[in-house]
Design an enzyme around this catalytic site. Structure first.
Site, PDB file in Angstrom:
ATOM      1  N   CYS A 411      45.737  36.694  53.293  1.00 23.89           N
ATOM      2  CA  CYS A 411      46.408  37.387  52.085  1.00 23.89           C
ATOM      3  C   CYS A 411      47.062  36.450  51.269  1.00 23.89           C
ATOM      4  O   CYS A 411      47.618  36.565  49.774  1.00 23.89           O
ATOM      5  CB  CYS A 411      47.370  38.362  52.678  1.00 23.89           C
ATOM      6  SG  CYS A 411      46.745  39.772  53.070  1.00 23.89           S
ATOM      7  N   LYS A 414      45.420  35.590  47.613  1.00 28.30           N
ATOM      8  CA  LYS A 414      45.122  36.770  46.725  1.00 28.30           C
ATOM      9  C   LYS A 414      45.818  36.078  45.270  1.00 28.30           C
ATOM     10  O   LYS A 414      46.401  34.996  45.282  1.00 28.30           O
ATOM     11  CB  LYS A 414      46.185  37.943  46.991  1.00 28.30           C
ATOM     12  CG  LYS A 414      45.642  38.751  48.210  1.00 28.30           C
ATOM     13  CD  LYS A 414      46.561  39.985  48.379  1.00 28.30           C
ATOM     14  CE  LYS A 414      46.604  41.080  47.385  1.00 28.30           C
ATOM     15  NZ  LYS A 414      47.371  42.276  47.713  1.00 28.30           N
ATOM     16  N   ARG A 440      49.463  54.968  38.592  1.00 29.57           N
ATOM     17  CA  ARG A 440      50.789  54.974  39.285  1.00 29.57           C
ATOM     18  C   ARG A 440      50.537  54.088  40.562  1.00 29.57           C
ATOM     19  O   ARG A 440      50.041  54.336  41.375  1.00 29.57           O
ATOM     20  CB  ARG A 440      51.184  56.369  39.900  1.00 29.57           C
ATOM     21  CG  ARG A 440      51.643  57.097  38.763  1.00 29.57           C
ATOM     22  CD  ARG A 440      51.549  58.743  39.326  1.00 29.57           C
ATOM     23  NE  ARG A 440      52.247  58.792  40.571  1.00 29.57           N
ATOM     24  CZ  ARG A 440      51.885  59.834  41.586  1.00 29.57           C
ATOM     25  NH1 ARG A 440      51.187  60.890  40.982  1.00 29.57           N
ATOM     26  NH2 ARG A 440      52.783  59.846  42.485  1.00 29.57           N
ATOM     27  N   ASP A 442      49.739  51.984  43.906  1.00 32.43           N
ATOM     28  CA  ASP A 442      50.317  52.312  45.313  1.00 32.43           C
ATOM     29  C   ASP A 442      49.353  51.715  46.195  1.00 32.43           C
ATOM     30  O   ASP A 442      48.610  50.651  45.828  1.00 32.43           O
ATOM     31  CB  ASP A 442      50.328  53.903  45.620  1.00 32.43           C
ATOM     32  CG  ASP A 442      51.389  54.383  46.311  1.00 32.43           C
ATOM     33  OD1 ASP A 442      51.526  53.577  47.441  1.00 32.43           O
ATOM     34  OD2 ASP A 442      52.070  55.023  46.002  1.00 32.43           O
ATOM     35  N   ASP A 460      28.811  47.421  45.645  1.00 35.80           N
ATOM     36  CA  ASP A 460      27.992  46.358  45.555  1.00 35.80           C
ATOM     37  C   ASP A 460      28.701  44.955  45.097  1.00 35.80           C
ATOM     38  O   ASP A 460      29.870  45.371  44.338  1.00 35.80           O
ATOM     39  CB  ASP A 460      26.960  46.653  44.432  1.00 35.80           C
ATOM     40  CG  ASP A 460      25.623  46.548  44.859  1.00 35.80           C
ATOM     41  OD1 ASP A 460      25.218  45.590  45.402  1.00 35.80           O
ATOM     42  OD2 ASP A 460      24.788  47.386  44.604  1.00 35.80           O
ATOM     43  N   ASP A 483      23.345  52.579  41.587  1.00 35.34           N
ATOM     44  CA  ASP A 483      22.959  53.672  42.541  1.00 35.34           C
ATOM     45  C   ASP A 483      23.587  55.096  42.381  1.00 35.34           C
ATOM     46  O   ASP A 483      22.860  56.040  42.731  1.00 35.34           O
ATOM     47  CB  ASP A 483      23.664  53.140  43.982  1.00 35.34           C
ATOM     48  CG  ASP A 483      22.986  51.823  44.517  1.00 35.34           C
ATOM     49  OD1 ASP A 483      21.799  51.883  44.568  1.00 35.34           O
ATOM     50  OD2 ASP A 483      23.728  51.224  45.149  1.00 35.34           O
ATOM     51  N   GLY A 533      41.581  47.830  43.282  1.00 35.42           N
ATOM     52  CA  GLY A 533      40.819  47.008  43.803  1.00 35.42           C
ATOM     53  C   GLY A 533      41.559  45.820  44.672  1.00 35.42           C
ATOM     54  O   GLY A 533      42.585  46.014  45.203  1.00 35.42           O
ATOM     55  N   THR A 535      41.934  41.228  44.682  1.00 35.06           N
ATOM     56  CA  THR A 535      41.498  40.274  44.359  1.00 35.06           C
ATOM     57  C   THR A 535      41.800  38.874  45.275  1.00 35.06           C
ATOM     58  O   THR A 535      42.668  39.226  46.376  1.00 35.06           O
ATOM     59  CB  THR A 535      42.346  39.813  43.002  1.00 35.06           C
ATOM     60  OG1 THR A 535      43.550  39.648  43.191  1.00 35.06           O
ATOM     61  CG2 THR A 535      42.021  40.737  41.868  1.00 35.06           C
ATOM     62  N   ASP A 621      17.180  53.006  42.143  1.00 36.15           N
ATOM     63  CA  ASP A 621      17.253  51.985  41.210  1.00 36.15           C
ATOM     64  C   ASP A 621      16.418  50.782  42.168  1.00 36.15           C
ATOM     65  O   ASP A 621      16.365  50.413  43.139  1.00 36.15           O
ATOM     66  CB  ASP A 621      18.697  51.726  40.830  1.00 36.15           C
ATOM     67  CG  ASP A 621      19.364  51.269  41.941  1.00 36.15           C
ATOM     68  OD1 ASP A 621      19.065  51.595  43.205  1.00 36.15           O
ATOM     69  OD2 ASP A 621      20.634  50.431  41.957  1.00 36.15           O
TER      70      ASP A 621
END
Length: 743
Positions: A411, A414, A440, A442, A460, A483, A533, A535, A621
């Site tokens: 971690c 990040k 918001r 979280d 993907d 997809d 997401g 990073t 696809d």
């Protein structure tokens, strides 16, 4: 070229692919400074070498022979190439603004954008003439002019003229005359209806050269029946004629403008000290007088202590000292003064394979001079085309800028909280109502799935395949959405998975911003946005997305559902696998990659809607497994077969050439395992198009099965929607036991 894995903590940006920059980058490729991210921004993926331009117009050279392939070269050298037009810079914030990209931050900037003839000072010049620069515009015009002359009536007089008496005006007109006469004579047509004019403001042409050179050219113009109008100062241009300040008129059907050149407007608008003609004023270090962190070279630069003519030879000679001083500035070392030579060798062609040499008071001419010029030009261009024979080290090549920080894993890898927050604030808000997301923040996003809807989800992720973060963000988003579109679902939201190479906070922030803004551009066009997401930092850049979509159960498209008689329709051409495999080996032409990117940036959203509205029976696809692999998945478990019309397969420009050269994607061999489904492979083994079946695609098109009654209408609708190469490539047959027959 080995990749430099030293974390980048400074960013050097080159704007423009002029001669000085091309040579500086060529020398830098042998020994890239560690710890420096290098970016070239140019609106041309292939930049012309001016010394060979008349030879291209005359037909002595091909397009590729006279253009430096910046895209291919930058890939080889590990330099980020951005194909875009610069619209401005902010020296205070140290950013570069572009037409189609977010702003780029820089520590050091170099500008070599060349110059163009001034069409603004003479009324009508911009509307009724064509400048000798930009070269791409001139070449497009020249191709059109040749077609019009060949299709024209030989009995009608046709007048072509250049305004300007310098070397470029004379060379271009002589080259055009030579080529047009040759083309007409080849078809045994008369050439006497063509009339050529040179319109010169001063008393004589080629005023920067000695009398011997001038007299030689006066003799050539007389022999070639080219009418010379000296002391004719154009005051106004109207349709089909130029008018002098004394009211004299010359009737011309075509007017080519080759007068004194000017620089772009944005440097002066940014506050850089510029001359009256828009050129950046620089000192003996090629450094802006007003902004020492900005350098300039080539035609856009004006050395205040050593004014010189705008000639390619001076730009080329500036390449090495420019590079040396850029490297010294990065290392915070003293700069070195550069003093250009007063006299230079000028080799001016006459259209045919004949040239005149000029240096100071000396001059000589002949076919042998043209051959000499040809050898010099070819040798210069070979340094770029033969990428395995780069020049040796250059001054300052020992520069090393190290990042001493040890980077953590887990971690601890990040991206920093403050960087992430600043980037996320610049992203558009998701248009869908999200219970909990970036609106918001979280620990996780929360989605309320509407009643009666199915949640369709796909993920993907892959390594960076193009050194343009903004474009890569768009490509990765298009690929991930594929997809969802293949299943006829409406996209709902997305989460990003990003890994960035170790670098300074400023560089990481810019890269993350460009990646996510690129992806958001695609998502916004589909009516969705990012809701979260993850990073991290790593040894290379990877980007992926988890995509959520919603679909009605009755409208859901799957790979299964083929019916006998269906037509198989493809929406995009094939070839990304081999093209980018070739690009990684520095073998693909830059324009091939540029055109491939154009296809990859095209969303499948509209195609999905068209297939859904037409009641397509099945859809998928085309991605990593290639066309045959994905078709095999559609046939798997059925008693159906397929016929493929090999000659109908659409291929991207350059794809077949790369496949013929054996430049396959690393996944190509594994995709060959599907060849067992081809019943008559032996009949077509020598056809290169076979390899397209196994070529893995990134951000590829859709493959759909549509009833034969609707197929033609669907193809027409797809083409009208912008899928210009959409076509039917085969059909589904009643019996086949999962097999494919080539036709």
């Amino acid at each position: 070229m080995q990749q430099d894995l030293t974390p980048a903590n400074k960013h050097l940006i080159f704007i423009g692919g002029g001669h000085a920059h091309a040579l500086a980058l060529l020398m830098m490729a042998m020994n890239k400074p560690a710890g420096v991210r290098i970016t070239l921004i140019s609106n041309l993926v292939q930049t012309p070498y001016s010394g060979m331009l008349p030879g291209l117009i005359a037909g002595h050279y091909s397009f590729d022979q006279v253009h430096i392939d910046l895209g291919r070269f930058c890939r080889y050298a590990g330099i980020d190439f951005i194909e875009d037009t610069v619209t401005g810079i902010d020296p205070v914030a140290r950013t570069v603004q572009c037409l189609n990209h977010p702003a780029f931050s820089y520590d050091l900037l170099s500008i070599d954008t060349g110059s163009t003839p001034d069409l603004s000072s003479i009324p009508g010049a911009a509307e009724f003439t064509i400048g000798v620069k930009p070269v791409k515009q001139l070449l497009d015009y020249w191709e059109d002019l040749q077609n019009r002359v060949m299709q024209g009536d030989d009995r009608v007089d046709f007048h072509i003229g250049t305004v300007g008496g310098g070397a470029s005006a004379v060379e271009v007109l002589l080259a055009m005359q030579y080529k047009l006469h040759k083309m007409l004579s080849k078809e045994q047509r008369r050439t006497s209806h063509l009339h050529f004019h040179i319109i010169c403001g001063p008393q004589q042409i080629l005023t920067g050269h000695n009398n011997r050179v001038i007299n030689r050219y006066l003799q050539v113009l007389k022999q070639r029946n080219i009418e010379l109008h000296t002391n004719f100062r154009v005051d106004q241009v109207k349709q089909g004629r130029v008018i002098s300040d004394s009211g004299e008129t010359i009737e011309l059907d075509e007017i080519i403008w080759a007068t004194s050149a000017t620089g772009a407007e944005w440097p002066s608008h940014a506050g850089l000290e510029c001359s009256d003609n828009g050129c950046i004023r620089v000192n003996d270090y090629l450094q802006s007088l007003s902004h020492p962190e900005i350098f300039a070279a080539g035609d856009i630069a004006e050395m205040i202590n050593y004014p010189r003519p705008k000639a390619g030879v001076f730009a080329v000679r500036q390449g090495a000292p420019l590079l040396h001083n850029l490297q010294a500035a990065l290392a915070e070392q003293p700069l070195t003064r550069f003093k250009p030579q007063k006299q230079f060798l000028s080799l001016i062609s006459t259209g045919d394979r004949y040239a005149v040499a000029s240096r100071g008071p000396f001059s000589f001419a002949g076919a042998w001079v043209w051959r000499w010029k040809d050898r010099i030009d070819q040798k210069f261009m070979q340094r770029f085309s033969d990428l395995t024979q780069l020049p040796g080290q250059v001054p300052g090549a020992e520069l090393k800028i190290e990042n001493p920080d040890m980077r953590c894993g887990g971690c601890g890898a990040k991206v920093g909280h403050s960087i992430l927050n600043r980037v996320l604030k610049q992203l558009p808000a998701p248009p869908n109502e999200i219970e909990i997301g970036l609106n918001r923040p979280d620990d996780a996003a929360v989605i309320d799935v509407p009643e009666g809807k199915l949640l369709v989800q796909s993920v993907d992720s892959f390594r960076q395949l193009v050194n343009d973060d903004f474009l890569f963000g768009q490509i990765a988003a298009n690929h991930a959405l594929g997809d969802i579109f293949a299943m006829g679902a409406e996209p709902h939201s997305a989460q990003a998975i990003v890994s960035l190479p170790h670098a300074s906070d400023e560089i990481i922030e810019q890269r993350l911003r460009h990646l996510l803004l690129g992806a958001s551009k695609v998502f916004t066009e589909c009516g969705i946005g990012l809701i979260g997401g993850h990073t991290s930092e790593g040894t290379e850049l990877t980007l992926g997305f988890t995509i959520n979509g919603l679909a009605d159960r009755r409208q859901l498209l799957t790979k299964q559902g083929l019916q006998p008689g269906d037509r198989l329709i493809i929406t995009k051409p094939l070839g990304t696998g081999t093209l980018f495999a070739s690009d990684m080996r520095s073998q693909a032409q830059g324009r091939w990659i540029s055109q491939a990117l154009h296809h990859m940036l095209q969303s499948n959203y509209q195609a999905s809607q068209i297939f859904t509205a037409a009641g397509a029976h099945a859809c998928t696809d085309i991605t990593g497994f290639g066309l045959l692999g994905h078709l095999h998945e559609m046939l798997d478990g059925t008693d159906l077969g397929a016929r493929l019309w090999l000659e109908k397969l659409p291929a991207m420009d350059g794809a077949l050439a790369c496949l013929r050269a054996g430049l396959f994607s690393s996944l190509h061999t594994q995709n060959r395992k599907f060849e067992h489904s081809l019943l008559n492979l032996d009949e077509f083994n020598t056809d290169t198009a076979i390899e397209l079946l196994f070529d893995p695609q990134t951000a590829g098109g859709l493959l759909a099965a549509v009833s034969s009654e609707k197929a033609d209408d669907v193809v027409a609708e797809l083409q009208a929607a912008g899928y210009t190469e959409a076509c039917a490539i085969g059909s589904v047959r009643q019996e086949g036991n999962d097999s494919v027959t080539l036709m």
